[in-house]
Design a protein around this motif. Structure first.
Motif, mmCIF file in Angstrom:
data_model
loop_
_atom_site.group_PDB
_atom_site.id
_atom_site.type_symbol
_atom_site.label_atom_id
_atom_site.label_comp_id
_atom_site.label_asym_id
_atom_site.label_seq_id
_atom_site.Cartn_x
_atom_site.Cartn_y
_atom_site.Cartn_z
ATOM 1 N N LEU A 75 3.237 14.336 -9.308
ATOM 2 C CA LEU A 75 4.177 15.257 -9.240
ATOM 3 C C LEU A 75 4.819 15.408 -11.046
ATOM 4 N N ILE A 76 4.914 14.183 -11.887
ATOM 5 C CA ILE A 76 5.227 14.414 -13.075
ATOM 6 C C ILE A 76 4.543 14.878 -13.755
ATOM 7 N N LEU A 77 3.132 14.721 -13.752
ATOM 8 C CA LEU A 77 1.980 15.334 -14.606
ATOM 9 C C LEU A 77 2.134 16.990 -13.996
ATOM 10 N N LYS A 78 2.298 17.399 -12.977
ATOM 11 C CA LYS A 78 2.478 18.742 -12.719
ATOM 12 C C LYS A 78 3.484 19.454 -13.375
ATOM 13 N N LEU A 79 4.558 18.748 -13.261
ATOM 14 C CA LEU A 79 5.904 19.175 -13.821
ATOM 15 C C LEU A 79 5.598 19.274 -15.276
ATOM 16 N N SER A 80 5.033 18.608 -15.943
ATOM 17 C CA SER A 80 4.665 18.337 -17.360
ATOM 18 C C SER A 80 4.150 19.464 -17.677
ATOM 19 N N ALA A 108 0.768 -1.211 -0.186
ATOM 20 C CA ALA A 108 -0.066 -0.065 -0.090
ATOM 21 C C ALA A 108 0.974 1.233 -0.078
ATOM 22 N N GLN A 109 2.050 1.320 0.798
ATOM 23 C CA GLN A 109 2.893 2.302 0.716
ATOM 24 C C GLN A 109 3.654 2.546 -0.491
ATOM 25 N N ILE A 110 3.840 1.342 -1.150
ATOM 26 C CA ILE A 110 4.711 1.662 -2.604
ATOM 27 C C ILE A 110 3.711 2.249 -3.453
ATOM 28 N N ASN A 111 2.346 1.632 -3.540
ATOM 29 C CA ASN A 111 1.425 2.175 -4.714
ATOM 30 C C ASN A 111 1.260 3.696 -4.235
ATOM 31 N N LYS A 112 1.111 4.082 -2.941
ATOM 32 C CA LYS A 112 0.900 5.511 -2.748
ATOM 33 C C LYS A 112 2.213 6.272 -2.920
ATOM 34 N N ILE A 113 3.199 6.027 -2.751
ATOM 35 C CA ILE A 113 4.394 6.852 -3.503
ATOM 36 C C ILE A 113 4.317 6.836 -4.905
ATOM 37 N N LYS A 114 4.121 5.751 -5.656
ATOM 38 C CA LYS A 114 3.840 5.569 -7.023
ATOM 39 C C LYS A 114 2.915 6.725 -7.528
#
Length: 79
Positions: A16-21, A4-10
């Motif tokens: 973040l990538i979407l906002k940067l793009s 669950a933590q890994i999925n939350k980080i992903k």
């Protein structure tokens, strides 16, 4: 780490990538409009119309911000 933590980080990383793009695309659009203004300001053609055409071709909405941005660029070119 739990799954669950890994999925939350992903998910956070994808956001973040979407906002940067989106920021980079806005910067690229601003540069393109400025180049169009610079190329057409001193020619006997309408630089304002060409900036509008460029914005439309890039799919930018006709907003108050876009109008103010275009006025600012034209003011800078006049100086």
């Amino acid at each position: 780490m739990q799954v669950a933590q890994i999925n939350k980080i992903k998910k956070s990383f994808r956001i973040l990538i979407l906002k940067l793009s989106l920021i980079i695309m806005d910067l690229i659009q601003a540069i393109i409009i400025a180049i169009v203004e610079g190329l057409t300001e001193y020619l006997p053609i309408s630089s304002t119309a060409h900036m509008g055409f460029a914005a439309s071709l890039m799919g930018m909405e006709d907003s108050e911000f876009l109008k103010m941005f275009q006025v600012s660029i034209q003011f800078g070119a006049i100086l």
